[in-house]
Design an enzyme around this catalytic site. Structure first.
Site, PDB file in Angstrom:
ATOM      1  N   TYR A  39       0.848  -1.182   0.000  1.00 41.50           N
ATOM      2  CA  TYR A  39       0.000   0.000   0.000  1.00 41.50           C
ATOM      3  C   TYR A  39       0.891   1.242   0.000  1.00 41.50           C
ATOM      4  CZ  TYR A  39      -3.831  -3.105   1.486  1.00 41.50           C
ATOM      5  OH  TYR A  39      -4.765  -4.106   1.568  1.00 41.50           O
ATOM      6  N   GLY A  40       0.691   2.108  -0.972  1.00 39.96           N
ATOM      7  CA  GLY A  40       1.547   3.275  -1.124  1.00 39.96           C
ATOM      8  C   GLY A  40       2.538   3.131  -2.252  1.00 39.96           C
ATOM      9  N   THR A  42       5.963   1.263  -4.420  1.00 37.55           N
ATOM     10  CA  THR A  42       7.355   0.847  -4.239  1.00 37.55           C
ATOM     11  C   THR A  42       8.137   1.815  -3.363  1.00 37.55           C
ATOM     12  OG1 THR A  42       7.375  -0.268  -6.393  1.00 37.55           O
ATOM     13  CG2 THR A  42       9.501   0.339  -5.467  1.00 37.55           C
ATOM     14  N   HIS A 444      24.867  31.897   3.710  1.00 37.66           N
ATOM     15  CA  HIS A 444      26.240  31.492   4.029  1.00 37.66           C
ATOM     16  C   HIS A 444      26.320  31.097   5.509  1.00 37.66           C
ATOM     17  CE1 HIS A 444      30.639  31.573   4.135  1.00 37.66           C
ATOM     18  NE2 HIS A 444      30.509  32.212   5.286  1.00 37.66           N
TER      19      HIS A 444
END
Length: 458
Positions: A39-40, A42, A444
């Site tokens: 579910y969801g 790979t 920075h």
């Protein structure tokens, strides 16, 4: 037979996003997934997310300076447990999110076409047939398993999926395949403390990259203790009492060699997952690589069937599957302006340590095409942020068209490159002159400010 406004085969990024979009518009949707463990799709279960979590865990483990194998193995086992907890929670969240939508039904079973508008789903309680005028295939890809004697019989051979289930740290991991997946695992397991040997069948290390970049990557990986052997063609595998032996030949002269370890990862590429779909019944054709053939709008050869993500071939990235969703959404509900042909350039990152990221074309490709170019190189070691991170290895490289000043390509092998490359990609996509990055005001200390120096080409 149950009727739906849309049937989506595969719970991947494109499929689940399209499901939610259709549900928002009141469509009745059937979402089919062959495994409850997927579910969801790979990415959150067996690829991008868990591997990057383990890569991060490996970096943390390397900071601990663990001395014994037992200490390293304990850290690895704990990392696998945390990864499993994360993927389980993600899986449940995505299932609950979609299953709670009133117009969405999730079927967990194997899908196969009966006709261009009918799909059969094999469920534990029996087969069921679903019908829709619009069907979308999003079944992803699977590991390519080469023909190596003894591979199928060995109990110590793994794919990138099954190795993530192993909670015992290999003392010596042998990786067959020196591509990007193989190198990510090599860097990861070396970080956890495994001895790693990579067997690459070709004579060019990461062949799609420029040689200066490839050499820089190889140098960094070897500094981590990773043994990279080129022209190594695997011949046979056999298990021993306490490990596994792989024999291989040198492709250049045929000389036989062998290497002993206790686990083998097969990382020789991935192929579209079309097994069992019975595409012929739907009139859906595949190309010479076994990928579903599509046009720019992702239509297959059956006009009311679309294909999304890895199963259609091409770049195998989650964000491509997501962009496939955008193309389909635009066709169905928008102005049909988006196509698969207009999304270049597409950036990618390989999460070795440091990560390798690229967008556009390489120097070698630009020369082959006959462009007049300017090339800039920069060592990350000159950047204050790299020194504060204690990650000074790598090489940064930019390719600029000499006449137009257009940015043609950029490769960043440095800390945080997976983030920085997106800035370069935006500049390229919007047609900026290279001086845009040369003169841009970055924070920075940051790795991004290295673009000021990298693009100071004149």
């Amino acid at each position: 037979m149950k009727q739906y406004d849309a049937i989506i085969i595969g719970f991947g990024k494109g499929g689940k996003t399209l499901t939610a979009e259709f549900a928002k518009r009141g469509w009745k949707v059937a979402l089919i997934e062959r495994s409850a463990m997927m579910y969801g799709g790979t990415c959150p279960n067996i690829a991008c997310v868990p591997t990057k979590r383990l890569i991060h865990e490996a970096e943390k483990a390397s900071w601990l300076n663990l001395q014994t194998y037992e200490q390293k193995a304990e850290a690895y086992k704990a990392a696998i447990a945390r990864k499993n907890e994360m993927t389980a929670a993600s899986r449940a969240n995505m299932y609950n999110k979609l299953s709670s939508l009133p117009t969405v039904t999730i079927y967990t079973g194997m899908a196969s076409f009966v006709s261009p508008n009918v799909v059969k789903v094999a469920l534990p309680e029996g087969d069921i047939e679903l019908e829709s005028k619009k069907i979308f295939i999003n079944t992803g890809s699977t590991s390519i398993i080469p023909a190596i004697d003894g591979l199928k019989e060995s109990k110590r051979v793994y794919t990138s999926t099954t190795l993530l289930e192993l909670d015992t740290l290999p003392r010596h991991l042998i990786i067959v395949g020196g591509g990007y997946i193989g190198l990510e695992f090599a860097s990861m397991y070396a970080g956890f403390g495994s001895k790693v040997t990579v067997l690459e069948g070709g004579d060019k290390f990461i062949a799609r990259e420029d040689r200066d970049i490839a050499n820089a990557v190889k140098e960094v990986l070897e500094k981590k203790g990773i043994d990279i052997r080129m022209n190594a063609r695997a011949q046979s595998i056999h298990d021993t009492a306490d490990g596994v032996t792989l024999t291989y030949n040198n492709a250049a002269d045929g000389t036989p060699y062998y290497v002993e370890g206790d686990a083998i990862l097969i990382a020789t590429g991935r192929k579209p997952m079309i097994e069992g779909l019975n595409l012929q019944a739907a009139g859906v054709q595949v190309d010479n690589h076994g990928a579903i053939a599509v046009n720019g709008y992702l239509h297959t050869t059956s006009p009311d069937i679309w294909a999304m993500g890895d199963v259609k071939g091409g770049l195998q990235f989650t964000y491509i599957s997501l962009d496939d969703f955008r193309i389909i959404r635009d066709e169905l509900f928008g102005n049909r302006q988006r196509t698969a042909e207009d999304r270049n350039p597409v950036a990618y990152s390989v999460f070795i340590d440091p990560p390798l990221s690229h967008v556009g074309i390489t120097e070698e490709e630009a020369i082959r095409r006959g462009y007049s170019i300017k090339v800039s190189r920069l060592s990350p070691a000159v950047l204050p942020r790299a020194r504060t991170l204690q990650q000074t290895d790598g090489l940064m490289k930019a390719i600029v068209d000499e006449h137009s000043g257009r940015i043609m390509g950029c490769t960043l092998f440095c800390a945080e490159s997976s983030e920085i490359i997106n800035t370069v990609n935006v500049a390229m996509k919007t047609g900026q002159h290279y001086t845009f990055l040369r003169d841009f005001i970055f924070t920075h200390p940051s790795m991004s400010e290295g673009l000021n120096d990298l693009f100071d080409i004149d």
